[in-house]
Design a protein around this motif. Structure first.
Motif, PDB file in Angstrom:
ATOM      1  N   UNK A 137       0.827  -1.205   0.000  1.00  0.00           N
ATOM      2  CA  UNK A 137       0.000   0.000   0.000  1.00  0.00           C
ATOM      3  C   UNK A 137       0.860   1.253   0.000  1.00  0.00           C
ATOM      4  N   UNK A 138       1.972   1.222   0.730  1.00  0.00           N
ATOM      5  CA  UNK A 138       2.855   2.378   0.788  1.00  0.00           C
ATOM      6  C   UNK A 138       3.535   2.639  -0.548  1.00  0.00           C
ATOM      7  N   UNK A 139       3.835   1.593  -1.299  1.00  0.00           N
ATOM      8  CA  UNK A 139       4.543   1.768  -2.564  1.00  0.00           C
ATOM      9  C   UNK A 139       3.606   2.099  -3.722  1.00  0.00           C
ATOM     10  N   UNK A 140       2.308   1.958  -3.533  1.00  0.00           N
ATOM     11  CA  UNK A 140       1.354   2.163  -4.619  1.00  0.00           C
ATOM     12  C   UNK A 140       1.464   3.548  -5.242  1.00  0.00           C
ATOM     13  N   UNK A 141       1.525   4.601  -4.426  1.00  0.00           N
ATOM     14  CA  UNK A 141       1.575   5.956  -4.986  1.00  0.00           C
ATOM     15  C   UNK A 141       2.882   6.203  -5.730  1.00  0.00           C
ATOM     16  N   UNK A 142       3.980   5.652  -5.247  1.00  0.00           N
ATOM     17  CA  UNK A 142       5.267   5.820  -5.917  1.00  0.00           C
ATOM     18  C   UNK A 142       5.264   5.101  -7.270  1.00  0.00           C
ATOM     19  N   UNK A 197       5.717   6.793 -11.012  1.00  0.00           N
ATOM     20  CA  UNK A 197       6.722   6.321 -11.960  1.00  0.00           C
ATOM     21  C   UNK A 197       6.091   5.839 -13.255  1.00  0.00           C
ATOM     22  N   UNK A 198       4.929   5.217 -13.182  1.00  0.00           N
ATOM     23  CA  UNK A 198       4.270   4.665 -14.365  1.00  0.00           C
ATOM     24  C   UNK A 198       3.946   5.776 -15.363  1.00  0.00           C
ATOM     25  N   UNK A 199       3.688   6.987 -14.880  1.00  0.00           N
ATOM     26  CA  UNK A 199       3.275   8.088 -15.747  1.00  0.00           C
ATOM     27  C   UNK A 199       4.433   8.983 -16.193  1.00  0.00           C
ATOM     28  N   UNK A 200       5.676   8.611 -15.910  1.00  0.00           N
ATOM     29  CA  UNK A 200       6.825   9.387 -16.374  1.00  0.00           C
ATOM     30  C   UNK A 200       7.000   9.223 -17.881  1.00  0.00           C
TER      31      UNK A 200
END
Length: 70
Positions: free
Chosen positions: A45-50, A54-57
């Motif tokens: 859950x903590x890594x989801x926003x990161x 990154x996916x949208x870079x």
């Protein structure tokens, strides 16, 4: 753009988002109902926003644009 959010459904089929989410207008949604309580490790859950960021870079878009071997 699609967005995945966690939702609970009670015995009367009332749904409730586990985190607040404001939508500009009415939206359709699909639900996956699990047979058991889903236990997600807190680190996921903590890594989801990161991962989402990154996916949208643009660099990531360029890397994914090349044909992949099957």
């Amino acid at each position: 753009m699609s967005k995945i959010v966690e939702t609970t459904i009670d015995a009367q089929n009332n749904t409730k988002l586990t985190r607040p989410n404001r939508l500009p207008k009415l939206r359709r949604a699909f639900a996956t109902i699990f047979s058991e309580e889903l236990r997600v490790p807190e680190i996921a859950l903590l890594s989801e926003s990161m991962l989402t960021r990154d996916w949208h870079l643009l660099e990531e878009d360029a890397a994914r644009s090349h044909p992949q071997p099957e």
